[in-house]
Design a protein around this motif. Structure first.
Motif, short mmCIF file in Angstrom:
data_model
loop_
_atom_site.label_atom_id
_atom_site.label_comp_id
_atom_site.label_asym_id
_atom_site.label_seq_id
_atom_site.Cartn_x
_atom_site.Cartn_y
_atom_site.Cartn_z
N ARG A 339 21.53 42.78 -4.58
CA ARG A 339 20.41 43.37 -5.34
C ARG A 339 19.16 43.46 -4.47
O ARG A 339 18.41 44.46 -4.54
CB ARG A 339 20.13 42.51 -6.58
CG ARG A 339 21.28 42.49 -7.58
CD ARG A 339 20.82 41.91 -8.91
NE ARG A 339 20.35 40.54 -8.81
CZ ARG A 339 21.09 39.46 -8.98
NH1 ARG A 339 22.39 39.59 -9.24
NH2 ARG A 339 20.57 38.25 -8.90
N ALA A 340 18.92 42.44 -3.65
CA ALA A 340 17.76 42.49 -2.75
C ALA A 340 17.89 43.65 -1.77
O ALA A 340 16.92 44.37 -1.49
CB ALA A 340 17.61 41.17 -1.99
N THR A 373 16.85 34.99 -6.11
CA THR A 373 16.38 34.35 -4.87
C THR A 373 14.98 34.85 -4.53
O THR A 373 14.50 35.86 -5.05
CB THR A 373 17.33 34.65 -3.71
OG1 THR A 373 17.30 36.07 -3.45
CG2 THR A 373 18.75 34.23 -4.05
N ALA A 374 14.34 34.13 -3.62
CA ALA A 374 13.02 34.54 -3.17
C ALA A 374 13.09 35.89 -2.48
O ALA A 374 12.18 36.72 -2.62
CB ALA A 374 12.45 33.49 -2.22
N THR A 375 14.16 36.14 -1.74
CA THR A 375 14.31 37.42 -1.05
C THR A 375 14.38 38.56 -2.07
O THR A 375 13.75 39.61 -1.90
CB THR A 375 15.57 37.41 -0.19
OG1 THR A 375 15.48 36.35 0.75
CG2 THR A 375 15.72 38.73 0.56
N LEU A 380 11.90 43.14 -5.01
CA LEU A 380 11.58 43.81 -6.27
C LEU A 380 10.08 44.12 -6.35
O LEU A 380 9.69 45.21 -6.82
CB LEU A 380 12.00 42.92 -7.45
CG LEU A 380 13.51 42.75 -7.65
CD1 LEU A 380 13.79 41.67 -8.70
CD2 LEU A 380 14.16 44.06 -8.06
N ALA A 381 9.25 43.17 -5.90
CA ALA A 381 7.81 43.41 -5.93
C ALA A 381 7.43 44.57 -5.02
O ALA A 381 6.60 45.42 -5.37
CB ALA A 381 7.06 42.15 -5.52
N THR A 410 8.25 31.76 -9.15
CA THR A 410 8.35 31.52 -7.70
C THR A 410 7.25 32.32 -7.00
O THR A 410 7.50 33.37 -6.41
CB THR A 410 9.73 31.94 -7.16
OG1 THR A 410 9.97 33.30 -7.53
CG2 THR A 410 10.83 31.06 -7.72
N PRO A 411 6.00 31.85 -7.05
CA PRO A 411 4.88 32.66 -6.55
C PRO A 411 4.96 32.99 -5.07
O PRO A 411 4.55 34.07 -4.66
CB PRO A 411 3.66 31.79 -6.86
CG PRO A 411 4.17 30.42 -7.08
CD PRO A 411 5.55 30.57 -7.64
N SER A 412 5.51 32.09 -4.25
CA SER A 412 5.55 32.39 -2.82
C SER A 412 6.54 33.50 -2.49
O SER A 412 6.51 34.06 -1.40
CB SER A 412 5.91 31.14 -2.02
OG SER A 412 7.24 30.74 -2.29
#
Length: 838
Positions: A339-340, A373-375, A380-381, A410-412
């Motif tokens: 997805r990333a 995940t963070a990735t 997505l952002a 997960t702000p970071s």
């Protein structure tokens, strides 16, 4: 185009019972060299466990060898070999191989792929009866939907091999790319893939799975064999092998010993103890791994049409992102990495994609279940930020809601928060998110979120988008963020911090104030921060410590320029040290770091800034240490001592005050300005200083040296030598002896008769006063005075005697007796040597 054909059949040679094989039919025009090369590829060996006299059913169950091989002239040989029973003797396997030659640069008629010839009915099972070959203008076709290579059968097969599917696809792609990159040679990092399967039909299924995932150009040139008894010498890229033949020695040796990838069915007997549990490229790249995982999921979902859809996208089906987007649009579920990759690829191609396709991809991304995940969150952002005017609210609204939710959790992971896009979300949606996330958001801001202080800037930006009031939390955020920035500038600074400081004036003001306080505590860390982070210090805030640290060219440098650097740093602060004395402390620590200034530097600092600022800033302690810890040969330290005593009479404690008084006296004595008595006063000052604690060794060394040289001078006051001898201070006596043995005294003894006479008189004085003095003076007379006197010319020697006579007749007589003693001693030693030689 009619394909050139070869028929190769087992037959006895020369009418004997020996086994053999020969070409039984060949199309006209096939070169003899090609036949010779093909002969080594067209044989067939039955399995080790094949029955000696197979029945019709057993023959059908024996493996078929469909092979596709590149020949030396660039042509390709597509062949099918089958076992036909036993020969006429009943002892040897009989087989028949039917092959076609594909000319260099050409393909099968109609663009058929080689693997598709697996179930083609046009393969012949026997040689032509009359030796004449019927024309063959087509071979290979779209596999039958109900056949072994149909979509349903392949999906079911892929499900049984799901753990091995992605590694296999990655391995085959790497083999193909190595072949293409090296002009058709197998010079890649991975050159072959071994498939451990008992049924050759399963090997054909593996090939069908790979051929659908690869571009037609790759699949058409992929070489393979579905069965061989000698895998080590097989020249193809994909080699089917039964478990019992995996370690068969041949050619280049055991396949697994050659380091090639081996795949197989874990349910087969003998497979697991030979092949890795999950095989694939030894070190696939992240992109290759993601592509293979997406391709495997496409097959497991039974949607091979996704590969064709990916070909219609920019970059094609070999792009992990394009394949992932096509899979999501086709309803295939992907993992977080897939997805990333889809989100990242869609961001780059947002303007070129069909809006309907983009909407389906975004909808699938938003509807996906499972952990993010963070990735993936960051991708997505960034996708939301890139959509702009290319997507409507139906696409951006769910994606914006997801991005805001992930930013809170997960702000970071979403430092590049697309605030402009999020602010454009429908007000009702933002209000609903604010109601759902307010408590979690404020808790994250107060505690820095799961990511610590680094996550707070993103959370504050989310709060601004959602209208959640966090003004009361800003001071705490500023303090935590300042600490994080000073501790790790590169790690704590980022797009989120930079953006939130531009958006929130109160936070920026609080952060700069906190950083100014941190700069006063640790100027070196603040200087590192300002060298890395582009802080804008324009504005009405004073920030004297931070301004001083920003881009400071006065970091520790050459000693001769450090006082000038100090004044430059003070000017950069923008305030006077008289108005804000603490900037003086910051400037001193910036310039000297952990070092002490020299005594001369300390004097100039004191003269340049005055004592009041040093007193308030506490830097007077560094000035005192600079004086007391200066090397014993630093001529400026004694001159600094009285200035410090005068400027800081109430601040300096008893211990340092006594040590400074001792240092001042030692300097005056060395300069010849100290009044008598020397020894008594010097020892008294030393003892007083030692009563208050340890005295820096350079001060004690300086005192001992000054007293020793003073006592060795001709101008010493009366009684000082007596004080030395009877004082009984072993350290002072040792310093006196050491100075007397030095070159400075020796040079005067050899050149100034009056000084020689004075030293002789001193070293013959007070005999028997103390044992230590007797040992010292005797050693000095023998080791220092006698060599110097012996070297004196006659006029200088006579002058020494005259000086001693003026001091007293007994002095001159003692000198002459001392000389005779010396001559007699030399004569006695000479006689003793003659006696020993006799």
């Amino acid at each position: 185009m009619s394909l050139a054909q070869l028929h190769y059949t087992s037959a006895p040679e020369g009418g004997s019972d020996a086994p053999g094989a020969r070409f039984t039919a060949v199309s006209p025009g096939v070169p003899q060299g090609l036949l010779k090369e093909a002969e080594a590829l067209l044989g067939y060996e039955p399995p080790r466990d094949a029955p000696p006299h197979p029945s019709t059913a057993e023959l059908a169950a024996l493996p078929r060898a469909l092979s596709h091989t590149v020949l030396s002239d660039g042509s390709r040989l597509l062949a099918r070999a089958v076992c036909t029973g036993v020969d006429h003797s009943g002892r040897w396997c009989a087989f028949h191989t039917h092959a076609v030659v594909i000319p260099p640069g050409a393909g099968l008629p109609g663009g058929a792929l080689p693997f598709a010839a697996w179930e083609d009915p046009r393969w012949a099972g026997t040689a032509p009866a009359d030796g004449r070959i019927a024309p063959l203008d087509a071979l290979g076709a779209v596999p039958s939907a109900a056949g072994p290579l149909g979509t349903s059968a392949l999906t079911a097969f892929a499900t049984t091999r799901s753990a091995r599917l992605a590694p296999f696809l990655a391995a085959v792609r790497e083999v193909c790319e190595g072949w293409h990159a090296h002009g058709g040679g197998a010079a890649g990092r991975l050159s072959r893939v071994f498939l451990v399967e008992r049924d050759s039909t399963d090997v054909a299924r593996w090939l069908a799975l790979a051929s659908a995932a690869l571009p037609p150009g790759y699949a058409a040139r992929l070489t393979f064999t579905t069965y061989t008894r000698r895998p080590g010498s097989a020249p193809q890229q994909v080699v089917g092998v039964r478990p019992e033949d995996l370690g068969a020695p041949a050619g280049r040796g055991r396949p697994e010993a050659d380091g090639y990838v081996v795949l197989g069915d874990p349910g087969q007997p003998g497979a697991d103890d030979r092949a890795p549990a999950v095989a694939g490229p030894a070190d696939p790249t992240d992109t290759l791994r993601t592509w293979a995982a997406a391709a495997a999921r496409v097959w497991l979902a039974g949607a091979p049409e996704v590969f064709e859809a990916a070909d219609a996208l920019p970059d094609g089906r070999l792009s992990a992102g394009a394949l992932a987007c096509a899979a999501l649009a086709g309803g295939v579920e992907l993992d977080a990495d897939g997805r990333a990759e889809a989100a990242a690829w869609a961001r780059l191609h947002a303007r070129a994609l069909d809006p309907a396709l983009l909407e389906r991809v975004v909808a699938a991304l938003c509807a996906a279940e499972g952990p993010r995940t963070a990735t993936e969150a960051g991708a997505l952002a960034r996708l939301l930020g890139a959509l702009g005017m290319t997507a409507g609210p139906a696409t951006t609204a769910p994606l914006g809601a997801l991005v805001l939710t992930l930013a809170v959790r997960t702000p970071s992971a979403v430092p590049e928060l697309p605030v402009a896009r999020l602010a454009g979300l429908p007000a009702a949606l933002r209000q609903r998110l604010a109601d759902d996330l307010a408590d979690e958001l404020r808790a994250g801001v107060a505690g820095g979120g799961a990511d610590g202080a680094a996550g707070a800037p993103t959370l504050l930006r989310v709060a601004g988008v959602l209208g959640v009031d966090c003004a009361d939390l800003l001071p705490g955020v500023a303090a935590k963020l300042a600490g994080a920035l000073v501790a790790d500038p590169e790690g704590a600074w980022g797009p989120a911090v930079e953006a939130v400081l531009e958006e929130q004036f109160e936070l920026r003001t609080g952060l700069l104030s906190s950083l100014d306080a941190k700069a006063a505590e640790d100027p070196a860390a603040a200087a590192r921060l300002t060298a890395v982070v582009p802080l804008a210090l324009t504005g009405v805030q004073a920030l004297p410590h931070l301004r001083m640290c920003a881009g400071a060219p006065w970091l520790p440098g050459p000693a001769e320029g450090r006082v000038g650097a100090l004044h430059a740093a003070l000017r950069a602060s923008g305030v006077s040290p008289l108005a804000e004395p603490l900037v003086l402390r910051t400037a001193v620590r910036l310039v000297w770091g952990d070092e002490l200034p020299g005594a001369g530097e300390a004097r100039r600092m004191l003269d340049g800034t005055g004592s009041d600022a040093h007193r308030v800033a506490g830097t007077w302690r560094m000035l005192v240490r600079a004086a007391l810890e200066a090397p014993a040969d630093d001529a400026e330290a004694p001159a600094l001592a009285p200035e410090l005593l005068r400027c800081f009479p109430d601040a300096i404690g008893p211990g340092p005050r006594s040590a400074l008084a001792l240092l001042e006296f030692a300097g005056a004595l060395a300069a010849g300005r100290a009044p008598a008595p020397w020894v008594e006063r010097g020892l008294s000052l030393r003892d007083a200083a030692l009563r208050h604690g340890p005295v820096p060794p350079p001060v004690l060394d300086r005192l001992a040296s000054a007293l020793a040289y003073g006592l060795l001078s001709e101008d010493r006051p009366d009684g000082e030598l007596y004080a030395l001898v009877h004082g009984g201070d072993p350290g002072l006596l040792a310093a006196y002896a050491t100075a007397a043995r030095g070159e400075r005294v020796g040079e005067r003894l050899r050149s100034v008769p009056a000084y020689t006479a004075d030293c002789f008189a001193a070293w013959t004085s007070l005999p028997g006063a103390t044992r230590a003095w007797d040992e010292t003076r005797t050693a000095l007379l023998e080791k220092v005075a006698r060599p110097a006197v012996r070297a004196l010319p006659a006029p200088d020697l006579a002058e020494v005697e005259r000086r001693l006579e003026a001091a007293g007749a007994h002095r001159a007589e003692e000198f002459r007796a001392w000389q005779r003693e010396s001559a007699l001693s030399r004569f006695g030693r000479r006689l003793g040597g003659l006696g020993r030689r006799s």
